[in-house]
Motif scaffolding. Structure first.
Motif, PDB file in Angstrom:
ATOM      1  N   SER A  93       0.840  -1.198   0.000  1.00 36.37           N
ATOM      2  CA  SER A  93       0.000   0.000   0.000  1.00 36.37           C
ATOM      3  C   SER A  93       0.875   1.247   0.000  1.00 36.37           C
ATOM      4  O   SER A  93       2.029   1.210   0.445  1.00 36.37           O
ATOM      5  CB  SER A  93      -0.920  -0.013   1.223  1.00 36.37           C
ATOM      6  OG  SER A  93      -1.802  -1.120   1.152  1.00 36.37           O
ATOM      7  N   PRO A  94       0.362   2.366  -0.512  1.00 40.87           N
ATOM      8  CA  PRO A  94      -0.991   2.543  -1.039  1.00 40.87           C
ATOM      9  C   PRO A  94      -1.115   2.057  -2.480  1.00 40.87           C
ATOM     10  O   PRO A  94      -0.109   1.862  -3.172  1.00 40.87           O
ATOM     11  CB  PRO A  94      -1.188   4.049  -0.949  1.00 40.87           C
ATOM     12  CG  PRO A  94       0.188   4.601  -1.181  1.00 40.87           C
ATOM     13  CD  PRO A  94       1.122   3.629  -0.502  1.00 40.87           C
ATOM     14  N   LYS A  95      -2.353   1.909  -2.947  1.00 39.92           N
ATOM     15  CA  LYS A  95      -2.588   1.558  -4.329  1.00 39.92           C
ATOM     16  C   LYS A  95      -2.223   2.715  -5.245  1.00 39.92           C
ATOM     17  O   LYS A  95      -2.495   3.867  -4.936  1.00 39.92           O
ATOM     18  CB  LYS A  95      -4.060   1.200  -4.562  1.00 39.92           C
ATOM     19  CG  LYS A  95      -4.493  -0.126  -3.967  1.00 39.92           C
ATOM     20  CD  LYS A  95      -5.943  -0.412  -4.345  1.00 39.92           C
ATOM     21  CE  LYS A  95      -6.406  -1.727  -3.755  1.00 39.92           C
ATOM     22  NZ  LYS A  95      -7.826  -2.020  -4.106  1.00 39.92           N
ATOM     23  N   VAL A  96      -1.606   2.376  -6.361  1.00 40.98           N
ATOM     24  CA  VAL A  96      -1.312   3.377  -7.382  1.00 40.98           C
ATOM     25  C   VAL A  96      -2.560   3.646  -8.218  1.00 40.98           C
ATOM     26  O   VAL A  96      -2.818   4.775  -8.629  1.00 40.98           O
ATOM     27  CB  VAL A  96      -0.152   2.903  -8.276  1.00 40.98           C
ATOM     28  CG1 VAL A  96       0.097   3.890  -9.417  1.00 40.98           C
ATOM     29  CG2 VAL A  96       1.105   2.707  -7.454  1.00 40.98           C
ATOM     30  N   ASN A  97      -3.335   2.585  -8.433  1.00 41.77           N
ATOM     31  CA  ASN A  97      -4.541   2.729  -9.238  1.00 41.77           C
ATOM     32  C   ASN A  97      -5.568   1.679  -8.828  1.00 41.77           C
ATOM     33  O   ASN A  97      -5.241   0.505  -8.648  1.00 41.77           O
ATOM     34  CB  ASN A  97      -4.211   2.571 -10.726  1.00 41.77           C
ATOM     35  CG  ASN A  97      -5.389   2.914 -11.621  1.00 41.77           C
ATOM     36  OD1 ASN A  97      -6.197   3.772 -11.277  1.00 41.77           O
ATOM     37  ND2 ASN A  97      -5.482   2.256 -12.759  1.00 41.77           N
ATOM     38  N   ASP A  98      -6.786   2.122  -8.639  1.00 38.10           N
ATOM     39  CA  ASP A  98      -7.918   1.249  -8.340  1.00 38.10           C
ATOM     40  C   ASP A  98      -8.921   1.459  -9.465  1.00 38.10           C
ATOM     41  O   ASP A  98      -9.524   2.526  -9.574  1.00 38.10           O
ATOM     42  CB  ASP A  98      -8.512   1.627  -6.981  1.00 38.10           C
ATOM     43  CG  ASP A  98      -9.554   0.624  -6.518  1.00 38.10           C
ATOM     44  OD1 ASP A  98      -9.879  -0.298  -7.285  1.00 38.10           O
ATOM     45  OD2 ASP A  98     -10.064   0.765  -5.393  1.00 38.10           O
ATOM     46  N   GLU A  99      -9.092   0.453 -10.308  1.00 40.23           N
ATOM     47  CA  GLU A  99      -9.787   0.681 -11.573  1.00 40.23           C
ATOM     48  C   GLU A  99     -10.878  -0.343 -11.851  1.00 40.23           C
ATOM     49  O   GLU A  99     -10.702  -1.536 -11.613  1.00 40.23           O
ATOM     50  CB  GLU A  99      -8.763   0.656 -12.714  1.00 40.23           C
ATOM     51  CG  GLU A  99      -9.339   0.828 -14.104  1.00 40.23           C
ATOM     52  CD  GLU A  99      -8.270   0.836 -15.185  1.00 40.23           C
ATOM     53  OE1 GLU A  99      -8.636   0.703 -16.362  1.00 40.23           O
ATOM     54  OE2 GLU A  99      -7.078   0.979 -14.843  1.00 40.23           O
TER      55      GLU A  99
END
Length: 237
Positions: A93-99
């Protein structure tokens, strides 16, 4: 001659790996279920790492439906989730992208004796952590069976593809992926493919890494003896 070709391909791949001591990995499971002569469902799961089976940073789960318009022409609608994490650890974490992504694509096939081509045109709608984006993709995929006239159980085949990614906003071109691999069809329901992928990034925004080892297991559940659309082994979604 066929053995010399396959040995040469493997040698090229080994040279590429030797030039990059830390290739990442793509691990893929793809399954298709025939519903009728024209319709099939598909599902696919991928896990990727930036180092060789370490620093796992990405996964995707997707599925959809395909309709065979003719023997060489089909239309697909799909959707899925695509999550990218920070580098330097396994799903760090953190997420770079949540898609969330949806897409529509058209695929066309053509045969030149033993050589089989697939042209895939895809339009994606990407609902990302950084807002909505469109993306368009074109992939040319070529399959060549080495020990048979066509791909059937017991066939070893070469798989070469190139895919370009572009958008409707400057600088337009995002990425290019070149893949060189070899596959084997065990039965009409199972084939395996492995190879090397080189990724060229023109605008990095959701993934890093340039060299990847790829392995894929492709299942075809409830394969129908009579189909309108011809088979294209080794083709992931």
């Amino acid at each position: 001659m066929k053995k010399k070709i396959s040995i040469s391909i493997c040698f090229i791949v080994l040279i590429q790996y030797a030039g990059n001591s830390q290739p990442g990995s793509w691990n893929i499971v793809n399954a298709k279920i025939d519903l009728s002569e024209r319709w099939n469902l598909f599902g696919e799961a991928q896990v990727r790492s930036l180092k060789f089976y370490d620093d796992f940073h990405y996964y995707e789960l997707k599925g959809g439906i395909t309709y065979a318009i003719s023997k060489t022409f089909s239309a697909t609608a799909g959707f899925g989730i695509f999550d990218t994490y920070s580098s330097g650890g396994n799903f760090k974490s953190p997420k770079v992208n949540d898609e969330f992504r949806s897409w529509f694509q058209i695929s066309m096939q053509q045969n030149e004796k033993r050589l089989k081509f697939e042209h895939r045109y895809r339009a994606e709608q990407r609902f990302t952590s950084n807002g909505f984006r469109n993306r368009f993709r074109y992939r040319l995929n070529a399959i060549y069976p080495l020990n048979s006239v066509k791909v059937e159980p017991g066939t070893l085949f070469l798989n070469i593809s190139d895919e370009i990614f572009f958008t409707n906003k400057a600088p337009y071109f995002e990425r290019n992926r070149l893949f060189l691999g070899i596959g084997y069809e065990f039965t009409e329901s199972l084939s395996i493919q492995s190879g090397y992928m080189k990724q060229f990034d023109y605008r990095i925004n959701d993934e890093t890494g340039n060299n990847f080892f790829q392995i894929a297991f492709l299942f075809e559940l409830n394969p129908l003896k009579k189909k309108l659309k011809s088979r294209m082994p080794g083709s992931m979604n």
